[in-house]
Design a protein around this motif. Structure first.
Motif, PDB file in Angstrom:
ATOM      1  N   SER A   1      13.948 -97.568  46.357  1.00  0.00           N
ATOM      2  CA  SER A   1      14.195 -98.322  47.588  1.00  0.00           C
ATOM      3  C   SER A   1      13.021 -98.129  48.540  1.00  0.00           C
ATOM      4  CB  SER A   1      15.484 -97.840  48.249  1.00  0.00           C
ATOM      5  OG  SER A   1      15.699 -98.496  49.485  1.00  0.00           O
ATOM      6  N   ASN A   2      12.560 -99.236  49.134  1.00  0.00           N
ATOM      7  CA  ASN A   2      11.481 -99.197  50.122  1.00  0.00           C
ATOM      8  C   ASN A   2      10.214 -98.561  49.554  1.00  0.00           C
ATOM      9  OD1 ASN A   2      13.114-100.376  52.148  1.00  0.00           O
ATOM     10  ND2 ASN A   2      13.949 -98.379  52.695  1.00  0.00           N
ATOM     11  N   ILE A   3       9.718 -99.164  48.481  1.00  0.00           N
ATOM     12  CA  ILE A   3       8.521 -98.664  47.809  1.00  0.00           C
ATOM     13  C   ILE A   3       7.447 -99.749  47.836  1.00  0.00           C
ATOM     14  CG2 ILE A   3       7.544 -97.906  45.604  1.00  0.00           C
ATOM     15  CD1 ILE A   3       9.353 -95.863  46.966  1.00  0.00           C
ATOM     16  N   ALA A   4       6.201 -99.337  48.062  1.00  0.00           N
ATOM     17  CA  ALA A   4       5.064-100.240  47.941  1.00  0.00           C
ATOM     18  C   ALA A   4       4.086 -99.636  46.942  1.00  0.00           C
ATOM     19  CB  ALA A   4       4.382-100.432  49.287  1.00  0.00           C
ATOM     20  N   ALA A   5       3.673-100.429  45.944  1.00  0.00           N
ATOM     21  CA  ALA A   5       2.772 -99.920  44.916  1.00  0.00           C
ATOM     22  C   ALA A   5       1.794-101.007  44.498  1.00  0.00           C
ATOM     23  CB  ALA A   5       3.547 -99.429  43.702  1.00  0.00           C
ATOM     24  N   THR A   6       0.496-100.669  44.520  1.00  0.00           N
ATOM     25  CA  THR A   6      -0.538-101.551  44.008  1.00  0.00           C
ATOM     26  C   THR A   6      -1.279-100.808  42.909  1.00  0.00           C
ATOM     27  OG1 THR A   6      -0.808-102.683  46.129  1.00  0.00           O
ATOM     28  CG2 THR A   6      -2.610-102.880  44.548  1.00  0.00           C
ATOM     29  N   ILE A   7      -1.216-101.347  41.682  1.00  0.00           N
ATOM     30  CA  ILE A   7      -1.735-100.673  40.496  1.00  0.00           C
ATOM     31  C   ILE A   7      -2.847-101.526  39.895  1.00  0.00           C
ATOM     32  CG2 ILE A   7      -1.097 -99.599  38.289  1.00  0.00           C
ATOM     33  CD1 ILE A   7       0.405 -98.530  40.768  1.00  0.00           C
ATOM     34  N   THR A   8      -3.970-100.916  39.554  1.00  0.00           N
ATOM     35  CA  THR A   8      -5.059-101.695  38.973  1.00  0.00           C
ATOM     36  C   THR A   8      -4.832-102.007  37.500  1.00  0.00           C
ATOM     37  OG1 THR A   8      -6.344 -99.714  38.378  1.00  0.00           O
ATOM     38  CG2 THR A   8      -6.698-100.650  40.575  1.00  0.00           C
ATOM     39  N   GLY A   9      -3.985-101.217  36.828  1.00  0.00           N
ATOM     40  CA  GLY A   9      -3.722-101.413  35.408  1.00  0.00           C
ATOM     41  C   GLY A   9      -2.288-101.800  35.131  1.00  0.00           C
ATOM     42  N   THR A  10      -1.582-100.972  34.356  1.00  0.00           N
ATOM     43  CA  THR A  10      -0.249-101.300  33.856  1.00  0.00           C
ATOM     44  C   THR A  10       0.847-100.597  34.639  1.00  0.00           C
ATOM     45  OG1 THR A  10      -1.113-101.619  31.623  1.00  0.00           O
ATOM     46  CG2 THR A  10       1.242-101.227  31.821  1.00  0.00           C
ATOM     47  N   LEU A  11       1.888-101.359  34.983  1.00  0.00           N
ATOM     48  CA  LEU A  11       3.123-100.822  35.545  1.00  0.00           C
ATOM     49  C   LEU A  11       4.171-100.800  34.444  1.00  0.00           C
ATOM     50  CD1 LEU A  11       5.117-100.108  37.899  1.00  0.00           C
ATOM     51  CD2 LEU A  11       5.456-102.576  38.159  1.00  0.00           C
TER      52      LEU A  11
END
Length: 265
Positions: free
Chosen positions: A153-163
């Motif tokens: 809940s209430n998460i921000a994520a920016t990933i350059t590769g794989t999620l």
């Protein structure tokens, strides 16, 4: 706690045992204003195993905590017999920061009789995390009701590769439940042994594919992954594909789109 020369940091803990220690005995507990950081190629590894009703790793009820790894990556692994495997949360006004500069973040949570992962009010990376992998199993030994795998809940994520998110629920629990969150990655895979619920949440891939798959124990809910979308957006940009695969009872439903399809609900 800080390594300034690119060294590695390893933290491990086991909850107290004995007749007098059968309550909330966490494996690892961080109080407020805790910063663990490395630089360069350094890594951070935290492993906690609780006893009693404690959490494997408890970073909650406190503020301004940060885990900042180098390119060696950040690894968090929590195991609990009857409490949460991992409880990772910021407060209402200060978010928890989990980061690896040009490195991967791996989160593994297991609870034998309860929910596995509770992740709230946090930023996962500051834009340079290479891969984010979350694997959580609730009710792994004795499922006793609503034993969720992943709750976010209430998460921000920016990933350059794989999620990659893999949720495994016990008994009547939800494999993966995500609320009020936003994920951006090159490619993404969400896998669940039961149902997935996405509420006011977006998952966007910038160059690769986005895949969501889950199973429903109810034969009447085989329309979309035995799961629920509410105010959710799944988007694959560039040449990526969005694929939604679900099973309700013995019925398998697959919906696929080529090149930039956006699915909203």
């Amino acid at each position: 706690m800080r390594s300034t020369a690119g060294g590695n940091i390893t933290i491990s803990g086991t909850g107290a045992t004995g007749a007098a220690n059968n309550g909330d005995c966490d494996g690892v507990n961080f109080e407020q204003l805790t910063v663990v950081s490395t630089t360069g190629a350094g890594s951070i590894s935290i492993t906690g195993t609780s006893t009693g009703s404690g959490e494997g790793i408890d970073i909650e009820d406190n503020t301004n905590n940060q885990l900042l790894a180098g390119s060696g990556g950040l690894t968090i692994n929590g195991t609990a017999p009857s409490g949460l495997g991992l409880q990772l949360a910021g407060s209402s006004n200060t978010w928890l920061l989990l980061d690896a500069v040009n490195g991967p973040v791996s989160i593994t949570a297991t609870s034998q009789t309860d929910d596995a992962l509770d992740l709230r009010n946090a930023r996962l990376g500051t834009g340079s995390v290479t891969n984010l992998t979350i694997n959580a199993t609730g009710g792994s030994v004795t499922a006793s009701g609503d034993d969720d795998g992943i709750f976010i809940s209430n998460i921000a994520a920016t990933i350059t590769g794989t999620l990659s998110l893999t949720g495994t629920a016990g008994d009547s629990g939800e494999s993966t439940e995500i609320v009020n969150s936003a994920f951006t990655a090159a490619s993404a895979t969400l896998t669940a042994n039961k149902n997935t619920t996405l509420t006011s949440t977006s998952v966007t891939t910038l160059s690769g594919n986005l895949s969501v798959s889950a199973n429903s124990a109810d034969a009447s809910t085989g329309t979309f992954v035995g799961s629920s979308l509410s105010g959710a957006t799944l988007s694959a940009q560039a040449a990526g594909n969005v694929t939604l695969t679900g099973r309700g009872g013995n019925t398998v439903v697959t919906v696929a789109g080529n090149g930039g399809l956006t699915a909203s609900a």
